[in-house]
Design a protein around this motif. Structure first.
Motif, PDB file in Angstrom:
ATOM      1  N   TYR A 158       1.494   7.156  12.069  1.00 14.33           N
ATOM      2  CA  TYR A 158       0.105   6.941  12.458  1.00 14.33           C
ATOM      3  C   TYR A 158      -0.684   8.244  12.483  1.00 14.33           C
ATOM      4  CZ  TYR A 158       0.780   8.611  17.299  1.00 14.33           C
ATOM      5  OH  TYR A 158       1.029   9.380  18.407  1.00 14.33           O
ATOM      6  N   GLU A 159      -0.007   9.376  12.693  1.00 13.13           N
ATOM      7  CA  GLU A 159      -0.709  10.659  12.674  1.00 13.13           C
ATOM      8  C   GLU A 159      -1.265  10.943  11.281  1.00 13.13           C
ATOM      9  OE1 GLU A 159       2.341  13.272  13.992  1.00 13.13           O
ATOM     10  OE2 GLU A 159       2.550  12.234  15.907  1.00 13.13           O
ATOM     11  N   LEU A 160      -0.465  10.674  10.278  1.00 12.86           N
ATOM     12  CA  LEU A 160      -0.934  10.863   8.904  1.00 12.86           C
ATOM     13  C   LEU A 160      -2.009   9.839   8.551  1.00 12.86           C
ATOM     14  CD1 LEU A 160       2.560  11.484   7.340  1.00 12.86           C
ATOM     15  CD2 LEU A 160       0.677  13.124   7.267  1.00 12.86           C
ATOM     16  N   ALA A 161      -1.783   8.587   8.943  1.00 14.08           N
ATOM     17  CA  ALA A 161      -2.755   7.539   8.615  1.00 14.08           C
ATOM     18  C   ALA A 161      -4.099   7.811   9.289  1.00 14.08           C
ATOM     19  CB  ALA A 161      -2.203   6.177   9.033  1.00 14.08           C
ATOM     20  N   GLN A 162      -4.062   8.202  10.565  1.00 15.30           N
ATOM     21  CA  GLN A 162      -5.317   8.496  11.260  1.00 15.30           C
ATOM     22  C   GLN A 162      -6.008   9.708  10.661  1.00 15.30           C
ATOM     23  OE1 GLN A 162      -4.433   6.635  15.703  1.00 15.30           O
ATOM     24  NE2 GLN A 162      -4.652   8.823  15.486  1.00 15.30           N
TER      25      GLN A 162
END
Length: 483
Positions: A16-20
Protein backbone atom coordinates in the motif's frame (compact mmCIF):
# COMPACT_ATOMS: atom_id res chain seq x y z
CA UNK A 1 29.81 2.54 10.16
CA UNK A 2 29.84 -1.26 10.16
CA UNK A 3 28.59 -3.23 7.19
CA UNK A 4 25.16 -4.76 7.65
CA UNK A 5 24.44 -8.45 7.26
CA UNK A 6 21.93 -7.35 4.62
CA UNK A 7 24.04 -7.37 1.45
CA UNK A 8 21.32 -6.46 -1.04
CA UNK A 9 18.71 -3.78 -0.53
CA UNK A 10 15.39 -5.61 -0.95
CA UNK A 11 12.08 -3.88 -1.54
CA UNK A 12 11.04 -3.80 2.08
CA UNK A 13 7.72 -2.03 1.61
CA UNK A 14 4.12 -2.90 2.31
CA UNK A 15 2.44 -2.70 -1.07
CA UNK A 16 0.00 0.00 0.00
CA UNK A 17 2.96 2.35 0.49
CA UNK A 18 3.90 1.99 -3.15
CA UNK A 19 0.28 2.14 -4.32
CA UNK A 20 -0.45 5.27 -2.29
CA UNK A 21 2.78 6.92 -3.43
CA UNK A 22 1.84 6.17 -7.03
CA UNK A 23 -1.55 7.72 -6.33
CA UNK A 24 0.02 10.83 -4.84
CA UNK A 25 2.13 11.22 -7.97
CA UNK A 26 -0.88 10.72 -10.22
CA UNK A 27 -3.05 13.31 -8.46
CA UNK A 28 -0.30 15.92 -8.36
CA UNK A 29 0.40 15.82 -4.63
CA UNK A 30 3.57 13.72 -4.79
CA UNK A 31 5.81 16.68 -3.93
CA UNK A 32 3.67 17.88 -1.03
CA UNK A 33 5.96 18.06 2.01
CA UNK A 34 4.72 15.80 4.80
CA UNK A 35 5.78 15.25 8.41
CA UNK A 36 5.66 11.82 10.05
CA UNK A 37 6.37 10.57 13.58
CA UNK A 38 7.37 7.10 14.67
CA UNK A 39 6.41 6.26 18.26
CA UNK A 40 5.40 3.16 20.18
CA UNK A 41 2.27 2.41 22.12
CA UNK A 42 2.52 1.19 25.71
CA UNK A 43 2.70 -2.50 26.66
CA UNK A 44 2.87 -3.65 30.25
CA UNK A 45 5.13 -6.56 29.28
CA UNK A 46 7.81 -4.11 28.08
CA UNK A 47 7.94 -2.40 31.47
CA UNK A 48 8.13 1.34 31.97
CA UNK A 49 10.48 2.15 29.08
CA UNK A 50 12.33 0.79 26.06
CA UNK A 51 15.87 1.14 24.69
CA UNK A 52 16.21 2.89 21.33
CA UNK A 53 18.06 0.80 18.72
CA UNK A 54 18.05 0.18 14.98
CA UNK A 55 19.12 3.51 13.48
CA UNK A 56 22.27 2.07 11.93
CA UNK A 57 20.34 -0.61 10.02
CA UNK A 58 17.73 1.91 8.85
CA UNK A 59 20.52 4.17 7.55
CA UNK A 60 22.25 1.31 5.76
CA UNK A 61 19.00 0.43 4.02
CA UNK A 62 18.40 4.01 2.87
CA UNK A 63 21.99 4.37 1.68
CA UNK A 64 21.48 1.37 -0.61
CA UNK A 65 17.92 2.15 -1.68
CA UNK A 66 17.45 1.96 -5.44
CA UNK A 67 15.23 0.07 -7.86
CA UNK A 68 16.67 -2.39 -10.35
CA UNK A 69 15.22 -3.17 -13.74
CA UNK A 70 13.93 -6.52 -12.44
CA UNK A 71 12.22 -4.81 -9.52
CA UNK A 72 10.68 -2.18 -11.81
CA UNK A 73 9.36 -4.93 -14.07
CA UNK A 74 7.89 -6.80 -11.08
CA UNK A 75 6.06 -3.66 -9.98
CA UNK A 76 4.87 -3.07 -13.55
CA UNK A 77 3.20 -6.46 -13.46
CA UNK A 78 1.44 -5.44 -10.23
CA UNK A 79 -0.29 -2.59 -12.04
CA UNK A 80 1.69 0.47 -10.95
CA UNK A 81 1.74 3.34 -13.45
CA UNK A 82 4.58 4.01 -15.85
CA UNK A 83 5.01 7.53 -14.47
CA UNK A 84 5.57 6.11 -11.00
CA UNK A 85 7.91 3.40 -12.29
CA UNK A 86 9.95 6.08 -14.06
CA UNK A 87 10.09 7.98 -10.78
CA UNK A 88 11.40 4.88 -8.98
CA UNK A 89 13.95 4.19 -11.71
CA UNK A 90 15.60 7.54 -10.99
CA UNK A 91 14.83 7.55 -7.24
CA UNK A 92 16.87 10.01 -5.19
CA UNK A 93 16.30 10.30 -1.46
CA UNK A 94 15.43 13.86 -0.39
CA UNK A 95 13.95 13.63 3.11
CA UNK A 96 15.03 15.11 6.43
CA UNK A 97 15.16 12.57 9.26
CA UNK A 98 15.72 13.01 12.99
CA UNK A 99 15.96 10.23 15.56
CA UNK A 100 16.67 9.63 19.24
CA UNK A 101 20.24 8.22 19.50
CA UNK A 102 20.62 4.49 19.94
CA UNK A 103 20.95 3.39 23.55
CA UNK A 104 18.63 6.11 24.87
CA UNK A 105 15.71 5.08 27.13
CA UNK A 106 12.47 6.00 25.35
CA UNK A 107 8.88 6.11 26.51
CA UNK A 108 5.50 5.37 24.98
CA UNK A 109 3.80 7.92 22.71
CA UNK A 110 6.81 10.18 22.21
CA UNK A 111 8.29 10.72 18.73
CA UNK A 112 11.54 8.74 18.49
CA UNK A 113 11.92 9.18 14.72
CA UNK A 114 10.70 12.23 12.78
CA UNK A 115 10.59 12.48 8.98
CA UNK A 116 10.02 15.49 6.73
CA UNK A 117 9.98 15.20 2.97
CA UNK A 118 7.90 14.73 -0.18
CA UNK A 119 4.90 12.59 0.76
CA UNK A 120 5.77 10.17 -2.04
CA UNK A 121 9.08 9.40 -0.28
CA UNK A 122 8.16 9.83 3.37
CA UNK A 123 5.39 7.27 2.86
CA UNK A 124 7.88 4.72 1.52
CA UNK A 125 9.96 4.83 4.72
CA UNK A 126 7.24 3.44 6.96
CA UNK A 127 8.03 -0.28 6.86
CA UNK A 128 11.81 -0.02 7.04
CA UNK A 129 11.70 2.43 9.97
CA UNK A 130 9.20 0.31 11.88
CA UNK A 131 10.96 -2.97 11.11
CA UNK A 132 14.38 -1.68 12.15
CA UNK A 133 13.39 0.26 15.25
CA UNK A 134 10.67 -2.11 16.50
CA UNK A 135 12.76 -5.26 16.37
CA UNK A 136 16.04 -3.94 17.64
CA UNK A 137 14.55 -1.74 20.36
CA UNK A 138 12.56 -4.76 21.51
CA UNK A 139 15.66 -6.95 21.85
CA UNK A 140 17.77 -4.20 23.43
CA UNK A 141 15.00 -3.64 25.97
CA UNK A 142 14.69 -7.34 26.81
CA UNK A 143 18.47 -7.63 27.14
CA UNK A 144 18.60 -4.67 29.49
CA UNK A 145 15.94 -6.21 31.72
CA UNK A 146 17.88 -9.47 31.86
CA UNK A 147 21.15 -7.69 32.58
CA UNK A 148 19.59 -5.70 35.40
CA UNK A 149 18.15 -8.91 36.86
CA UNK A 150 21.65 -10.43 36.87
CA UNK A 151 22.84 -7.71 39.28
CA UNK A 152 26.31 -7.20 37.84
CA UNK A 153 26.95 -10.78 36.73
CA UNK A 154 27.82 -11.45 33.11
CA UNK A 155 25.02 -12.04 30.61
CA UNK A 156 26.03 -13.60 27.28
CA UNK A 157 23.73 -13.55 24.25
CA UNK A 158 23.25 -17.15 23.08
CA UNK A 159 20.26 -16.96 20.76
CA UNK A 160 21.32 -17.34 17.12
CA UNK A 161 19.96 -20.87 16.84
CA UNK A 162 16.50 -19.76 18.01
CA UNK A 163 16.30 -16.41 16.20
CA UNK A 164 13.65 -15.79 13.55
CA UNK A 165 16.04 -15.70 10.60
CA UNK A 166 19.58 -14.59 9.83
CA UNK A 167 19.05 -10.82 10.12
CA UNK A 168 17.20 -11.30 13.43
CA UNK A 169 20.15 -13.28 14.78
CA UNK A 170 22.71 -10.74 13.60
CA UNK A 171 20.91 -7.54 14.51
CA UNK A 172 19.47 -9.15 17.63
CA UNK A 173 22.98 -9.86 18.90
CA UNK A 174 23.92 -6.24 18.26
CA UNK A 175 20.85 -4.99 20.11
CA UNK A 176 21.47 -7.35 23.02
CA UNK A 177 24.99 -5.96 23.35
CA UNK A 178 23.66 -2.39 23.31
CA UNK A 179 21.22 -3.40 26.04
CA UNK A 180 24.05 -4.61 28.26
CA UNK A 181 25.05 -8.17 27.35
CA UNK A 182 28.82 -8.57 27.62
CA UNK A 183 29.36 -10.96 24.69
CA UNK A 184 27.72 -13.10 22.02
CA UNK A 185 28.20 -16.66 20.80
CA UNK A 186 27.29 -15.49 17.26
CA UNK A 187 30.54 -15.41 15.27
CA UNK A 188 29.12 -13.33 12.43
CA UNK A 189 27.71 -10.72 14.78
CA UNK A 190 31.00 -10.58 16.66
CA UNK A 191 32.89 -9.90 13.45
CA UNK A 192 30.37 -7.46 11.97
CA UNK A 193 29.69 -5.38 15.08
CA UNK A 194 32.92 -5.86 17.09
CA UNK A 195 31.14 -7.64 19.95
CA UNK A 196 33.24 -9.80 22.31
CA UNK A 197 32.92 -13.47 21.35
CA UNK A 198 32.19 -16.30 23.80
CA UNK A 199 32.45 -20.06 23.35
CA UNK A 200 32.71 -23.21 25.44
CA UNK A 201 31.65 -26.74 24.45
CA UNK A 202 28.49 -28.69 23.69
CA UNK A 203 27.30 -32.16 24.62
CA UNK A 204 28.41 -33.36 21.17
CA UNK A 205 32.09 -32.98 22.14
CA UNK A 206 31.61 -35.15 25.20
CA UNK A 207 29.61 -37.82 23.36
CA UNK A 208 32.36 -38.15 20.75
CA UNK A 209 34.76 -39.64 23.33
CA UNK A 210 34.74 -42.97 25.12
CA UNK A 211 34.43 -41.26 28.50
CA UNK A 212 33.48 -37.90 29.88
CA UNK A 213 36.87 -37.62 31.58
CA UNK A 214 38.68 -38.17 28.28
CA UNK A 215 36.52 -35.51 26.62
CA UNK A 216 37.35 -33.03 29.37
CA UNK A 217 41.07 -33.76 29.21
CA UNK A 218 41.21 -33.34 25.43
CA UNK A 219 39.32 -30.06 25.62
CA UNK A 220 41.60 -28.76 28.36
CA UNK A 221 44.65 -29.74 26.32
CA UNK A 222 43.23 -27.98 23.25
CA UNK A 223 42.03 -24.80 25.01
CA UNK A 224 44.05 -24.46 28.21
CA UNK A 225 43.54 -20.70 28.45
CA UNK A 226 39.80 -20.79 27.85
CA UNK A 227 38.65 -24.02 29.43
CA UNK A 228 34.95 -24.11 30.33
CA UNK A 229 33.59 -27.63 30.76
CA UNK A 230 29.94 -28.62 30.36
CA UNK A 231 29.26 -30.97 33.26
CA UNK A 232 25.61 -32.08 32.95
CA UNK A 233 25.78 -34.55 30.03
CA UNK A 234 25.33 -37.61 32.26
CA UNK A 235 25.16 -36.70 35.94
CA UNK A 236 26.20 -33.26 37.15
CA UNK A 237 27.27 -33.94 40.73
CA UNK A 238 28.27 -37.63 40.67
CA UNK A 239 30.08 -37.70 37.32
CA UNK A 240 30.39 -34.35 35.55
CA UNK A 241 31.85 -32.23 38.34
CA UNK A 242 34.30 -34.88 39.69
CA UNK A 243 35.53 -35.58 36.15
CA UNK A 244 35.98 -31.86 35.52
CA UNK A 245 38.01 -31.38 38.70
CA UNK A 246 40.16 -34.40 37.85
CA UNK A 247 40.79 -33.02 34.34
CA UNK A 248 41.70 -29.64 35.82
CA UNK A 249 44.23 -31.26 38.15
CA UNK A 250 45.61 -33.69 35.59
CA UNK A 251 45.89 -31.32 32.61
CA UNK A 252 45.69 -27.64 33.56
CA UNK A 253 47.48 -27.50 36.90
CA UNK A 254 50.67 -29.14 35.59
CA UNK A 255 50.64 -26.54 32.78
CA UNK A 256 50.39 -23.73 35.31
CA UNK A 257 46.89 -22.89 34.04
CA UNK A 258 43.62 -22.29 35.84
CA UNK A 259 40.18 -23.39 34.65
CA UNK A 260 37.88 -20.66 33.39
CA UNK A 261 34.67 -22.35 34.46
CA UNK A 262 32.08 -25.09 34.40
CA UNK A 263 28.66 -24.85 32.78
CA UNK A 264 25.33 -26.38 33.73
CA UNK A 265 22.44 -26.53 31.26
CA UNK A 266 19.80 -28.60 33.08
CA UNK A 267 18.35 -29.37 36.47
CA UNK A 268 17.67 -26.98 39.33
CA UNK A 269 20.33 -24.44 38.44
CA UNK A 270 20.16 -22.50 41.70
CA UNK A 271 20.41 -25.62 43.87
CA UNK A 272 23.14 -27.19 41.75
CA UNK A 273 25.21 -23.99 41.63
CA UNK A 274 25.41 -23.83 45.43
CA UNK A 275 26.60 -27.43 45.66
CA UNK A 276 29.05 -26.97 42.78
CA UNK A 277 30.51 -23.84 44.39
CA UNK A 278 31.25 -25.67 47.65
CA UNK A 279 32.90 -28.60 45.85
CA UNK A 280 35.00 -26.34 43.60
CA UNK A 281 36.16 -24.28 46.59
CA UNK A 282 37.10 -27.39 48.55
CA UNK A 283 39.00 -28.72 45.52
CA UNK A 284 41.14 -25.58 45.33
CA UNK A 285 39.31 -23.85 42.49
CA UNK A 286 37.49 -20.88 44.06
CA UNK A 287 38.35 -18.88 40.93
CA UNK A 288 36.53 -21.31 38.63
CA UNK A 289 33.34 -19.58 37.49
CA UNK A 290 29.95 -21.23 37.20
CA UNK A 291 28.07 -20.61 33.95
CA UNK A 292 24.37 -21.40 33.58
CA UNK A 293 22.07 -21.74 30.57
CA UNK A 294 18.65 -23.29 29.79
CA UNK A 295 15.74 -21.05 28.71
CA UNK A 296 16.59 -18.21 31.07
CA UNK A 297 14.98 -14.78 31.31
CA UNK A 298 14.93 -11.88 33.76
CA UNK A 299 12.36 -13.46 36.06
CA UNK A 300 14.10 -16.83 36.32
CA UNK A 301 17.46 -15.16 36.90
CA UNK A 302 15.99 -12.86 39.54
CA UNK A 303 14.37 -15.78 41.35
CA UNK A 304 17.53 -17.89 41.25
CA UNK A 305 19.61 -15.12 42.77
CA UNK A 306 16.98 -14.52 45.43
CA UNK A 307 17.34 -18.24 46.24
CA UNK A 308 21.07 -17.81 46.76
CA UNK A 309 22.32 -19.17 43.43
CA UNK A 310 26.11 -19.03 43.06
CA UNK A 311 26.09 -18.47 39.31
CA UNK A 312 28.72 -16.09 37.92
CA UNK A 313 27.56 -15.85 34.28
CA UNK A 314 24.33 -16.47 32.41
CA UNK A 315 23.98 -17.60 28.79
CA UNK A 316 20.58 -16.40 27.60
CA UNK A 317 19.17 -17.51 24.26
CA UNK A 318 15.65 -18.07 23.05
CA UNK A 319 13.79 -15.86 25.50
CA UNK A 320 16.13 -12.97 24.76
CA UNK A 321 16.54 -13.18 20.99
CA UNK A 322 12.75 -13.55 20.51
CA UNK A 323 11.75 -11.36 23.49
CA UNK A 324 9.51 -14.27 24.41
CA UNK A 325 7.38 -12.51 27.04
CA UNK A 326 6.46 -9.75 24.56
CA UNK A 327 7.63 -10.54 21.02
CA UNK A 328 6.17 -7.42 19.38
CA UNK A 329 6.93 -3.76 19.96
CA UNK A 330 3.88 -1.74 18.91
CA UNK A 331 5.69 1.03 17.06
CA UNK A 332 3.63 3.02 14.55
CA UNK A 333 4.33 5.66 11.89
CA UNK A 334 1.78 8.44 11.61
CA UNK A 335 1.31 11.64 9.61
CA UNK A 336 1.51 14.73 11.83
CA UNK A 337 1.44 17.64 9.35
CA UNK A 338 1.77 18.74 5.74
CA UNK A 339 3.08 21.96 4.22
CA UNK A 340 0.68 23.91 2.02
CA UNK A 341 1.34 27.31 0.43
CA UNK A 342 4.31 27.84 2.74
CA UNK A 343 2.34 27.06 5.90
CA UNK A 344 2.29 23.99 8.13
CA UNK A 345 -1.12 22.32 8.34
CA UNK A 346 -1.38 20.01 11.40
CA UNK A 347 -2.93 16.56 10.89
CA UNK A 348 -4.51 14.33 13.51
CA UNK A 349 -5.97 10.82 13.58
CA UNK A 350 -9.11 10.43 15.70
CA UNK A 351 -10.04 6.94 16.89
CA UNK A 352 -12.76 5.20 18.86
CA UNK A 353 -9.85 3.97 20.95
CA UNK A 354 -8.62 7.14 22.63
CA UNK A 355 -5.12 5.66 23.01
CA UNK A 356 -4.83 5.79 19.22
CA UNK A 357 -5.48 9.52 18.89
CA UNK A 358 -2.29 11.00 17.49
CA UNK A 359 -0.51 14.22 18.45
CA UNK A 360 -0.38 16.69 15.52
CA UNK A 361 2.27 19.16 14.33
CA UNK A 362 6.04 18.95 13.79
CA UNK A 363 7.51 18.45 17.24
CA UNK A 364 10.62 18.45 19.40
CA UNK A 365 11.31 16.00 22.21
CA UNK A 366 12.97 17.17 25.42
CA UNK A 367 14.21 15.38 28.52
CA UNK A 368 14.40 17.36 31.74
CA UNK A 369 17.22 16.39 34.12
CA UNK A 370 17.46 17.49 37.74
CA UNK A 371 20.57 19.67 38.01
CA UNK A 372 21.52 18.29 41.45
CA UNK A 373 20.89 14.55 41.08
CA UNK A 374 21.26 14.18 37.30
CA UNK A 375 18.08 12.11 37.31
CA UNK A 376 15.46 12.44 34.58
CA UNK A 377 12.36 14.29 35.75
CA UNK A 378 10.08 13.95 32.72
CA UNK A 379 9.99 14.12 28.93
CA UNK A 380 8.25 16.99 27.18
CA UNK A 381 6.97 17.12 23.61
CA UNK A 382 6.89 20.67 22.27
CA UNK A 383 6.20 22.57 19.09
CA UNK A 384 9.28 23.20 16.97
CA UNK A 385 9.52 26.89 17.89
CA UNK A 386 9.55 26.20 21.65
CA UNK A 387 12.98 26.12 23.31
CA UNK A 388 12.87 24.53 26.76
CA UNK A 389 16.63 24.88 27.20
CA UNK A 390 16.10 28.59 27.92
CA UNK A 391 13.35 28.08 30.52
CA UNK A 392 14.14 28.47 34.23
CA UNK A 393 11.00 26.78 35.51
CA UNK A 394 8.40 24.61 33.83
CA UNK A 395 4.83 23.59 34.68
CA UNK A 396 4.38 19.89 34.03
CA UNK A 397 0.85 18.59 33.68
CA UNK A 398 -0.65 15.22 32.88
CA UNK A 399 -1.93 15.32 29.26
CA UNK A 400 -4.90 13.13 30.24
CA UNK A 401 -5.61 14.47 33.73
CA UNK A 402 -4.72 18.09 33.24
CA UNK A 403 -5.52 19.06 36.84
CA UNK A 404 -2.44 17.09 37.95
CA UNK A 405 0.31 19.71 37.75
CA UNK A 406 3.81 20.22 39.10
CA UNK A 407 6.23 23.10 38.70
CA UNK A 408 9.88 22.06 38.36
CA UNK A 409 12.96 24.24 38.84
CA UNK A 410 16.71 23.78 38.64
CA UNK A 411 16.75 21.46 35.65
CA UNK A 412 18.60 21.02 32.37
CA UNK A 413 16.52 20.40 29.24
CA UNK A 414 18.14 18.29 26.51
CA UNK A 415 16.80 17.82 22.99
CA UNK A 416 16.62 14.11 22.23
CA UNK A 417 15.97 14.07 18.47
CA UNK A 418 19.19 14.52 16.48
CA UNK A 419 19.60 14.97 12.69
CA UNK A 420 20.16 11.80 10.67
CA UNK A 421 19.43 13.05 7.13
CA UNK A 422 19.26 16.62 5.85
CA UNK A 423 17.81 17.05 2.38
CA UNK A 424 18.50 13.39 1.69
CA UNK A 425 22.16 13.66 2.71
CA UNK A 426 23.40 11.53 5.59
CA UNK A 427 24.64 13.77 8.42
CA UNK A 428 24.66 11.17 11.22
CA UNK A 429 27.77 9.25 12.22
CA UNK A 430 26.91 6.16 14.23
CA UNK A 431 29.16 5.51 17.24
CA UNK A 432 30.67 2.05 17.45
CA UNK A 433 28.62 -0.58 19.23
CA UNK A 434 30.75 -0.50 22.38
CA UNK A 435 30.26 3.26 22.71
CA UNK A 436 26.49 2.89 22.27
CA UNK A 437 26.46 0.19 24.97
CA UNK A 438 28.33 2.46 27.41
CA UNK A 439 26.02 5.37 26.60
CA UNK A 440 22.99 3.15 27.21
CA UNK A 441 24.26 2.15 30.64
CA UNK A 442 24.87 5.78 31.55
CA UNK A 443 21.39 6.81 30.45
CA UNK A 444 19.69 3.99 32.36
CA UNK A 445 21.41 5.33 35.48
CA UNK A 446 19.58 8.64 35.01
CA UNK A 447 16.24 6.89 35.65
CA UNK A 448 14.92 6.41 39.15
CA UNK A 449 14.73 2.82 40.45
CA UNK A 450 10.96 3.13 40.64
CA UNK A 451 10.85 3.73 36.87
CA UNK A 452 12.99 0.71 35.92
CA UNK A 453 11.44 -1.92 38.22
CA UNK A 454 9.83 -4.88 36.46
CA UNK A 455 6.40 -4.93 38.11
CA UNK A 456 4.19 -1.85 38.23
CA UNK A 457 6.89 0.67 37.31
CA UNK A 458 6.35 4.26 38.33
CA UNK A 459 4.60 6.24 35.60
CA UNK A 460 7.27 8.41 33.99
CA UNK A 461 5.46 11.40 32.52
CA UNK A 462 5.65 12.30 28.85
CA UNK A 463 4.16 15.78 28.84
CA UNK A 464 2.86 18.05 26.09
CA UNK A 465 3.55 21.76 26.30
CA UNK A 466 0.47 23.88 26.86
CA UNK A 467 0.61 25.23 23.30
CA UNK A 468 0.85 21.76 21.77
CA UNK A 469 -1.89 20.42 24.03
CA UNK A 470 -4.13 23.33 23.02
CA UNK A 471 -3.55 22.69 19.31
CA UNK A 472 -4.33 18.99 19.76
CA UNK A 473 -7.55 19.72 21.64
CA UNK A 474 -8.58 22.30 19.03
CA UNK A 475 -8.15 19.75 16.23
CA UNK A 476 -10.07 17.11 18.18
CA UNK A 477 -12.94 19.52 18.73
CA UNK A 478 -12.85 20.58 15.08
CA UNK A 479 -12.96 16.98 13.86
CA UNK A 480 -15.86 16.11 16.14
CA UNK A 481 -17.84 19.15 15.02
CA UNK A 482 -17.34 18.24 11.36
CA UNK A 483 -18.46 14.63 11.71
Amino acid sequence: MNNSSLKKCEMLFDFYELAQSAGFLANGSGNTVAWFDMFYRPSKDLGGFCIMAGIQQFVEYIENLSFSEDEIEFLRQKGLSEDFLNYLASFKFECDVWAVPEGTPIFANEPVVKVRGPIIQAQLLETIILQSINHQSLIATKANRIVRAAQGREVIEFGARRAHGISSAMNGARSAYIGGCCATTNVGASQTFSIPLFGSMSHTWIQMFDSEYDAFCKFAETYPDDCILLIDTYDTMDKGLPNAIKAFNDVLVPMGKRPKGVRIDSGDLAYLSKKIRRVLNDAGFPDCNIYASNSLDEYIIRDMLQNGARIDSFLVGERLITSASNPVMAGVYKLSAIEKNGEIVPKIKISENVQKITTPCPKLLWRLFDSETGKAIADVISLEDEDLSKVNSYDLFDPDYTWKRKTVHNFVARRLLVPVYSGGKLVYSSPDTKAIRSYCSEQIDTLWEEVVRFEYPHNYYVDLTQRLWDKKQHLIDECLQNK
